[in-house]
Design an enzyme around this catalytic site. Structure first.
Site, PDB file in Angstrom:
ATOM      1  N   LYS A 169       0.810  -1.309  -0.011  1.00  0.00           N
ATOM      2  CA  LYS A 169       0.006  -0.151   0.001  1.00  0.00           C
ATOM      3  C   LYS A 169       0.923   1.180   0.059  1.00  0.00           C
ATOM      4  O   LYS A 169       2.066   1.194   0.652  1.00  0.00           O
ATOM      5  CB  LYS A 169      -0.882   0.063   1.321  1.00  0.00           C
ATOM      6  N   GLY A 185     -24.530   2.847   3.614  1.00  0.00           N
ATOM      7  CA  GLY A 185     -24.074   3.290   2.549  1.00  0.00           C
ATOM      8  C   GLY A 185     -24.226   3.123   1.071  1.00  0.00           C
ATOM      9  O   GLY A 185     -23.861   1.755   0.773  1.00  0.00           O
ATOM     10  N   VAL A 186     -24.938   3.838   0.414  1.00  0.00           N
ATOM     11  CA  VAL A 186     -25.283   3.424  -0.915  1.00  0.00           C
ATOM     12  C   VAL A 186     -24.457   4.257  -1.838  1.00  0.00           C
ATOM     13  O   VAL A 186     -24.748   5.075  -2.829  1.00  0.00           O
ATOM     14  CB  VAL A 186     -26.645   3.912  -1.194  1.00  0.00           C
ATOM     15  N   GLY A 187     -22.946   4.207  -1.746  1.00  0.00           N
ATOM     16  CA  GLY A 187     -22.020   4.787  -2.760  1.00  0.00           C
ATOM     17  C   GLY A 187     -21.860   3.403  -3.949  1.00  0.00           C
ATOM     18  O   GLY A 187     -22.879   2.926  -4.366  1.00  0.00           O
ATOM     19  N   VAL A 240     -20.224   0.599  -4.200  1.00  0.00           N
ATOM     20  CA  VAL A 240     -20.557  -0.646  -4.258  1.00  0.00           C
ATOM     21  C   VAL A 240     -21.993  -0.647  -3.440  1.00  0.00           C
ATOM     22  O   VAL A 240     -22.688  -1.805  -3.793  1.00  0.00           O
ATOM     23  CB  VAL A 240     -19.287  -1.139  -2.981  1.00  0.00           C
TER      24      VAL A 240
END
Ligand code: NAD
Length: 347
Positions: free
Chosen positions: A80, A184-186, A188
């Protein structure tokens, strides 16, 4: 400032400090483990409070990538990178070029991809200065043309994982009527909600972004709730698809769901919450196992994209989770702990 004595240091193979005065680049690239293959992991750009915070994030996130790729049976290791700075203010073409050159100097041991604070467009730019970039190709999926976005693949993997968890905990082969609270409806979350609705699940949704929430509510047959109300709903399954550390001392006692299974990374605030979920009889689908669809998708972009192969590989998430649930039951140990031991056998 310490690295070797930091609690998040886990015998990482290499930690590289990158600096470029002209562009203002200050970055840390952490390579945790390359035994399975080159270390693939996103680049996060964030205005860290201190350099130690940035180092710690790189150490922790790169280790997580080793576990994720190993459990997904990918020929990849864990790495990372983190860039210290505000992406809105400090990100520039020159900074991305300097970062790409730093990645290039590692000769392919680390492969960079997007993460919070960086975008597919940033990766496309970096591609001019190093070949060791992933998540940049345009490809046609069932949902249309997608520019390197792994979210639909992640959502598909989470759906497959939810099926495995529902089978293990509720003894059901389908999702018809299964009650799911989705946080969370982003990227994904919305893709997952569409799939769950198509499978007949009943949905409760929330988001802190009003625009995202009203778009989802308009499209789905779902009940909208306030962000704080999502934990205590009388549902079968809680699907965290927003931020990390969402299962903590405050949220956990509120949960009435029998299953926690969602896309978010690092869902547990602390490792002890794994044991607490187990103690309460809540089946937890370890986050890095269930959300590996995206990295599987990115891997195939590098090796030659083949829809059927990607789909088959993502569907392997079901087998991995079923095995984890089985071992957890047999050994009476929490699922997160079981997943870690299984991953460690693979690298
Ligand atoms: P996103 O930013 O598109 O969506 C996240 C959504 O959660 C946003 O709409 C945001 O407003 C909402 N949110 C934030 N805090 C909230 C809160 N307290 N309550 C309710 N909603 C809240 O991100 P994404 O790409 O959909 O990723 C979602 C999660 O899945 C993240 O944790 C991410 O690390 C993880 N993940 C994503 C992928 C991928 O392919 N995109 C892969 C693996 C893991």
């Amino acid at each position: 400032m310490s690295v070797f004595t930091d609690p998040d240091f886990d015998d990482h193979e290499q930690v590289v400090f990158c600096s470029d005065a002209a562009s203002g680049l200050k970055a840390v690239i952490a390579i945790h483990n390359c035994r399975r293959g080159p270390a693939l992991g996103g680049c996060r750009m964030w205005a860290y409070g201190s350099e130690q915070d940035a180092i710690r994030d790189a150490l922790r996130l790169s280790r997580g990538m080793t576990y994720k790729s190993a459990m997904a049976r990918l020929p990849l290791g864990g790495g990372k990178s983190v860039v210290i700075g505000d992406p809105q203010r400090d990100k520039s073409r020159a900074l991305l070029e300097a970062l790409a050159r730093a990645v290039d100097r590692l000769g392919g041991r680390y492969i960079v991809a997007e993460d919070s604070g960086t975008s597919v467009a940033d990766m496309q730019l970096m591609r001019h200065f190093t070949p060791h970039v992933a998540g940049v190709e345009e490809r046609v999926t069932a949902d249309g043309v997608i520019s390197g976005d792994p979210s639909p693949a992640t959502a598909y993997g989470v759906l497959v994982g939810i099926r495995a968890a529902v089978k293990a905990r509720l003894g059901r082969d389908d999702l018809a009527g299964v009650r799911i609270a989705l946080q969370g409806v982003g990227h994904v979350g919305l893709a997952l909600a569409r799939r769950l609705e198509a499978a007949g699940a009943r949905l409760w949704i929330t988001d802190v972004r009003r625009d995202a929430l009203s778009r989802a509510a308009h499209e789905l047959d779902a009940t909208v709730v306030e962000p704080d109300a999502i934990f205590g709903l009388d549902v079968d399954l809680f699907a965290p698809c927003a931020l990390g550390a969402v299962i903590d001392d405050r949220s956990l006692p509120q949960l009435r769901a029998a299953i926690v299974a969602g896309a978010a990374n690092n869902q547990l605030a602390e490792a002890r919450h794994d044991a607490e979920l187990f103690r309460r009889g809540i089946l937890y689908a370890p986050d890095y196992v269930i959300n590996a669809g995206g990295i599987i998708d990115i891997h195939y972009e590098r090796t030659g994209y083949d829809h059927a192969a990607v789909k088959r590989h993502i569907e392997g998430i079901q087998d991995s989770l079923t095995e984890i649930f089985h071992r957890s039951r047999e050994q009476q140990r929490p699922t997160g702990e079981i997943a870690d031991r299984m991953a460690e056998e693979l690298f």
